[in-house]
Design a protein around this motif. Structure first.
Motif, PDB file in Angstrom:
ATOM      1  N   ALA A 186      88.239  36.224  52.475  1.00 37.53           N
ATOM      2  CA  ALA A 186      86.837  36.074  52.059  1.00 37.53           C
ATOM      3  C   ALA A 186      85.982  35.445  53.156  1.00 37.53           C
ATOM      4  O   ALA A 186      84.827  35.830  53.347  1.00 37.53           O
ATOM      5  CB  ALA A 186      86.762  35.245  50.784  1.00 37.53           C
ATOM      6  N   ARG A 187      86.536  34.499  53.890  1.00 39.26           N
ATOM      7  CA  ARG A 187      85.778  33.824  54.947  1.00 39.26           C
ATOM      8  C   ARG A 187      85.359  34.806  56.042  1.00 39.26           C
ATOM      9  O   ARG A 187      84.209  34.808  56.477  1.00 39.26           O
ATOM     10  CB  ARG A 187      86.630  32.693  55.527  1.00 39.26           C
TER      11      ARG A 187
ATOM     12  N   PRO B 172      78.736  35.961  47.303  1.00 36.70           N
ATOM     13  CA  PRO B 172      78.544  37.368  46.913  1.00 36.70           C
ATOM     14  C   PRO B 172      79.862  38.135  46.769  1.00 36.70           C
ATOM     15  O   PRO B 172      79.967  39.050  45.960  1.00 36.70           O
ATOM     16  CB  PRO B 172      77.704  37.959  48.050  1.00 36.70           C
ATOM     17  N   ILE B 173      80.856  37.741  47.529  1.00 32.26           N
ATOM     18  CA  ILE B 173      82.157  38.414  47.441  1.00 32.26           C
ATOM     19  C   ILE B 173      82.772  38.159  46.081  1.00 32.26           C
ATOM     20  O   ILE B 173      83.193  39.093  45.383  1.00 32.26           O
ATOM     21  CB  ILE B 173      83.092  37.941  48.579  1.00 32.26           C
TER      22      ILE B 173
ATOM     23  N   THR C 255      82.889  48.044  53.051  1.00 30.69           N
ATOM     24  CA  THR C 255      82.700  48.488  54.436  1.00 30.69           C
ATOM     25  C   THR C 255      83.102  47.389  55.415  1.00 30.69           C
ATOM     26  O   THR C 255      83.832  47.640  56.393  1.00 30.69           O
ATOM     27  CB  THR C 255      81.242  48.923  54.677  1.00 30.69           C
ATOM     28  N   ALA C 256      82.649  46.177  55.167  1.00 28.45           N
ATOM     29  CA  ALA C 256      83.006  45.052  56.037  1.00 28.45           C
ATOM     30  C   ALA C 256      84.509  44.806  55.996  1.00 28.45           C
ATOM     31  O   ALA C 256      85.137  44.554  57.043  1.00 28.45           O
ATOM     32  CB  ALA C 256      82.246  43.795  55.601  1.00 28.45           C
ATOM     33  N   SER C 257      85.104  44.922  54.830  1.00 33.99           N
ATOM     34  CA  SER C 257      86.536  44.690  54.679  1.00 33.99           C
ATOM     35  C   SER C 257      87.357  45.739  55.421  1.00 33.99           C
ATOM     36  O   SER C 257      88.355  45.412  56.073  1.00 33.99           O
ATOM     37  CB  SER C 257      86.917  44.679  53.197  1.00 33.99           C
ATOM     38  N   VAL C 258      86.948  46.994  55.334  1.00 27.00           N
ATOM     39  CA  VAL C 258      87.646  48.061  56.060  1.00 27.00           C
ATOM     40  C   VAL C 258      87.562  47.793  57.564  1.00 27.00           C
ATOM     41  O   VAL C 258      88.561  47.929  58.283  1.00 27.00           O
ATOM     42  CB  VAL C 258      87.076  49.455  55.690  1.00 27.00           C
TER      43      VAL C 258
ATOM     44  N   SER D 261      88.967  38.702  42.319  1.00 31.57           N
ATOM     45  CA  SER D 261      90.061  38.226  43.171  1.00 31.57           C
ATOM     46  C   SER D 261      90.108  39.046  44.451  1.00 31.57           C
ATOM     47  O   SER D 261      89.566  40.150  44.528  1.00 31.57           O
ATOM     48  CB  SER D 261      91.398  38.361  42.437  1.00 31.57           C
ATOM     49  N   MET D 262      90.808  38.526  45.430  1.00 29.86           N
ATOM     50  CA  MET D 262      91.008  39.268  46.672  1.00 29.86           C
ATOM     51  C   MET D 262      91.909  40.480  46.429  1.00 29.86           C
ATOM     52  O   MET D 262      91.772  41.493  47.117  1.00 29.86           O
ATOM     53  CB  MET D 262      91.601  38.363  47.756  1.00 29.86           C
ATOM     54  N   GLU D 263      92.802  40.412  45.474  1.00 27.84           N
ATOM     55  CA  GLU D 263      93.661  41.561  45.147  1.00 27.84           C
ATOM     56  C   GLU D 263      92.819  42.734  44.637  1.00 27.84           C
ATOM     57  O   GLU D 263      93.082  43.881  44.981  1.00 27.84           O
ATOM     58  CB  GLU D 263      94.728  41.173  44.119  1.00 27.84           C
ATOM     59  N   GLU D 264      91.820  42.425  43.829  1.00 25.85           N
ATOM     60  CA  GLU D 264      90.926  43.471  43.331  1.00 25.85           C
ATOM     61  C   GLU D 264      90.157  44.110  44.491  1.00 25.85           C
ATOM     62  O   GLU D 264      90.026  45.334  44.567  1.00 25.85           O
ATOM     63  CB  GLU D 264      89.956  42.873  42.305  1.00 25.85           C
ATOM     64  N   LEU D 265      89.695  43.281  45.416  1.00 28.69           N
ATOM     65  CA  LEU D 265      88.996  43.795  46.591  1.00 28.69           C
ATOM     66  C   LEU D 265      89.942  44.633  47.452  1.00 28.69           C
ATOM     67  O   LEU D 265      89.585  45.718  47.904  1.00 28.69           O
ATOM     68  CB  LEU D 265      88.411  42.646  47.409  1.00 28.69           C
TER      69      LEU D 265
END
Length: 189
Positions: free
Chosen positions: A30-31, A43-44, A14-17, A50-54
């Motif tokens: 991530a920051r 927690p991330i 949700t935060a990423s979207v 990885s960021m790619e997975e996220l």
């Protein structure tokens, strides 16, 4: 001392979207996610290797929102489901510019592009029923319509234009019936 709140994958997505909406896909890191969630980056990376997975999960979440746009429009279309899907696609580009770019304007040169006929079979069947075309003909028809609709959507997503919905509706009607005429008279040529 109260226990720290557990940050879930859903919280992170949700935060990423929201970050993509605000800063575009290139602004996702991530920051910023940690700042938005008021936590460290731990927690991330406890939830994602990885960021790619996220980013993959963010794309899936954005795709779900896009699908809801289309389904809601089609449900409330009063018998014009196909046209409603095109207008909803353009509205998504206008209202969710950065999510649209993430879904439809990213570099896919390293992705395996799959045939989506099964996923869009409902739309293909609508065309087939309206025109009498075979499934394959209706699929080809849809791909040509989609290129036209996508072009308008990209112009909205990049703020190149901002036409009124009446004009867009008329344009989609014109291209639909023009292309339909061409397809139905193709056999006579």
């Amino acid at each position: 001392m109260p226990p720290k709140a557990k940050i879930t994958k859903e919280d992170i997505i949700t935060a990423s979207v929201d970050i993509v909406r605000e800063n575009g896909a290139d602004g996702l890191n991530a920051r910023l996610i940690a700042k938005k969630l008021n936590c460290s980056t731990q927690p991330i990376f406890s939830n994602y290797s990885s960021m790619e997975e996220l980013k993959y999960d963010v794309i899936k979440s954005a795709d779900k929102l896009h699908t809801e746009y289309l389904e809601n429009a089609m449900k409330n279309s009063h018998g014009q489901e196909y046209k409603a899907s095109g207008i909803a696609y353009i509205k998504f580009a206008k209202e969710e510019k950065e999510l649209f770019k993430l879904l439809f304007m990213r570099d896919r040169s390293k992705e395996k592009i799959k045939d989506e006929r099964d996923e869009i079979s409902k739309i293909i069947n609508i065309i087939s029923e309206d025109t009498g075309m075979s499934f394959d003909e209706a699929y080809n028809f849809h791909m040509q319509m989609w290129i036209y609709v996508h072009g308008i959507a990209v112009m909205f997503a990049t703020s190149y234009l901002d036409w009124d919905w009446e004009t867009i509706s008329e344009m989609l009607t014109n291209i639909y019936f023009g292309l339909k005429e061409r397809y139905l008279n193709k056999e006579g040529n």
